[in-house]
Enzyme design. Structure first.
Site, short mmCIF file in Angstrom:
data_model
loop_
_atom_site.label_atom_id
_atom_site.label_comp_id
_atom_site.label_asym_id
_atom_site.label_seq_id
_atom_site.Cartn_x
_atom_site.Cartn_y
_atom_site.Cartn_z
N HIS A 219 -1.13 -8.28 5.80
CA HIS A 219 -2.65 -7.74 5.02
C HIS A 219 -4.40 -7.55 6.38
O HIS A 219 -4.65 -7.30 6.08
CB HIS A 219 -3.07 -9.02 3.88
CG HIS A 219 -3.70 -8.98 2.95
ND1 HIS A 219 -2.41 -9.62 2.06
CD2 HIS A 219 -4.27 -8.93 2.02
CE1 HIS A 219 -2.20 -9.46 0.66
NE2 HIS A 219 -3.06 -8.61 0.19
N ASN B 59 -1.97 -7.88 -8.92
CA ASN B 59 -0.98 -6.59 -7.23
C ASN B 59 -0.47 -6.42 -7.75
O ASN B 59 0.53 -7.40 -6.59
CB ASN B 59 -1.89 -7.41 -5.20
CG ASN B 59 -1.67 -6.49 -4.50
OD1 ASN B 59 -1.46 -5.31 -4.96
ND2 ASN B 59 -2.36 -6.67 -3.75
#
Length: 511
Positions: free
Chosen positions: A381, A350
């Site tokens: 998140h 990521n």
């Protein structure tokens, strides 16, 4: 009938493809997502060939990219797409009307606050029955873009050049964007569903037709336009797109054949936990985590291919003189699978989120940079407890990994054979540590996380904390003057402005 109704109920977007979902046995939200991404891939080729800067004005390109992007989120998420549009429009009003000295703070609080509220409501809406592709994904992406642009506008319009790092100076934005530019940057169809988050200046260069030429000039070492690149056609992304689509096919095949046979939830199965030996549980955890990665590889690689197909993502020419299309690449699969340190794994997983965290938090925090960065990552998140277990656990593991490497790495450089043994040991330790760290991220809730930790006897927590404490004490006992010597290689003054500009987008997080 009950199963079909359950699928239809859980899908917030269009149900036109429900017959396809039922025929193949895939959840409807995943079918909608995949169809939109495949349509985006075809649209990206059309966008590059028939709506290129030579055939259409920047306004037309901005408008088409925005309309396609909005259509995708409405198709996939229905009325939940309103959340994405609301936060983008609200953030634009803040960017335009807020005093420039506070625009980055206000944008961060608004975007992250709205995202957090949506994440909390998401927990109650789905009650841990999380969909693979719910509206929070695009909301997370636009949050990155909103805050990235706000900080870059603050750097360009509020700070003096000498107050900025070379990277911040390169990416600073010296005027506020227009509404269509802002909407296009945040909502364009190339990145609305999966990302990645790109820099505003790179995106505007792409829309206005300067993206590839500028990077070709940087590669040549001159900006006078007489290097020969202006006389040649732009490099084609076709080879890069085809290679990435092949990777997607491999990941999809792996997911269909292997991943489904190694469910993550079996790690907390009561019978398995109580009867299987520790080494068996450890081995299964390792392979089940390895098998869970290809779905991320598939989504991020496909997103990268879509951007490349549109002509976006050109990094320059590589060492062999071939075009590289990895400017906004979100992962390096080979480096992930062969990582011999926790940091190497994080730096290649990521990637664009790592760059965002570095840009808005790590490089700007006055102290406790690593802890604050992990906390911001967890907040971004979501609010599932498993996310916080993952990121809090990552802190002592990162500290221990650094301390071990600093203390022992130089002892294993005497020969290739010894170095190979060291690499094998550190690879195994890294992969097992990653497995232990990310398991709560997939389990989500507190109870299954604690079941897993108890089944593993908290061994990684204990080992990493003791190692970090012991080696930290060891380093403190050393002569302080040994660490006070300046390192020439880290001095910014030794890197020419051209070199700094060319590497401004390197995906390197703080050590």
């Amino acid at each position: 009938m009950g199963d079909q109704g359950d699928v239809a109920f859980k899908t917030t977007g269009s149900r036109w493809l429900l017959p396809v979902s039922e025929y193949f046995g895939f959840p409807l939200d995943q079918v909608n997502f995949l169809v939109c991404q495949l349509f985006a891939l075809a649209a990206a080729f059309w966008f590059r060939l028939y709506l290129s800067p030579g055939h259409a004005s920047p306004l037309v390109r901005h408008a088409v990219a925005t309309l396609f992007g909005i259509s995708f989120v409405i198709f996939c998420f229905g009325w939940y797409s309103a959340h994405i549009l609301i936060v983008v429009l609200a953030s634009y009003l803040i960017l335009i009307n807020t005093d420039i000295s506070n625009v980055h703070r206000n944008s961060m609080m608004t975007a992250m606050g709205y995202l957090t509220v949506c994440q909390v409501s998401r927990v109650f809406i789905y009650n841990y029955g999380i969909l693979s592709t719910d509206f929070s994904g695009p909301l997370m992406i636009v949050t990155q873009k909103i805050t990235t642009l706000a900080f870059q506008v603050h750097d360009g319009m509020c700070k003096k050049p000498e107050e900025l790092t070379p990277e911040q100076k390169c990416l600073s934005v010296t005027e506020r964007p227009s509404l269509i530019e802002y909407l296009s940057y945040n909502l364009n169809f190339l990145s609305i569903l999966v990302g990645p988050c790109s820099n505003y200046k790179d995106y505007i260069d792409f829309i206005e037709g300067r993206h590839i030429r500028r990077r070709l000039r940087r590669h040549s070492g001159t900006c006078n336009g007489q290097n020969g690149y202006d006389k040649t056609p732009d490099p084609s992304p076709l080879n890069a797109v085809c290679c990435k689509l092949l990777v997607c096919c491999g990941c999809m095949l792996f997911f269909l054949t292997v991943t489904k046979s190694l469910p993550i939830t079996y790690n907390i199965d009561p019978y398995f936990v109580s009867h299987a030996p520790f080494l068996t549980r450890l081995t299964y955890a390792f392979f089940s985590i390895q098998a869970a990665r290809p779905k991320f590889y598939f989504a991020w690689t496909l997103a990268d291919a879509i951007n490349n197909a549109a002509g976006f993502g050109f990094m320059g020419m590589d060492d062999n003189g071939k075009p590289s299309w990895d400017l906004i690449c979100n992962l390096n699969i080979w480096k992930i699978e062969t990582a011999t340190s926790f940091k190497t794994f994080i730096d290649n997983w990521n990637i664009r989120t790592g760059v965002w965290l570095k840009t808005v938090c790590y490089d700007r925090a006055p102290r406790y940079r690593m802890a604050l960065t992990f906390i911001l990552s967890a907040l971004w998140h979501g609010v599932y407890p498993g996310y916080y277990f993952t990121f809090i656990t990552a802190i002592p593991i990162t500290m221990a990994s650094r301390a071990v490497r600093k203390s022992f790495h130089h002892y294993f450089l005497c020969s290739k054979g010894v170095k190979l043994v060291y690499d094998i040991i550190t690879w195994a330790a890294t992969q097992l540590a990653i497995c232990y760290t990310v398991m709560p991220f997939l389990l989500l809730a507190v109870e299954p996380t604690m079941v897993y930790y108890r089944s593993m006897y908290f061994h990684v927590h204990i080992i990493s904390i003791l190692t970090a404490i012991a080696l930290h004490h060891k380093h403190k006992l050393k002569d302080p003057s040994a660490t006070a010597k300046p390192c020439p290689s880290s001095s910014p003054s030794l890197c020419s402005p051209q070199c700094q500009d060319a590497h401004a987008n390197n995906n390197v997080k703080g050590d």
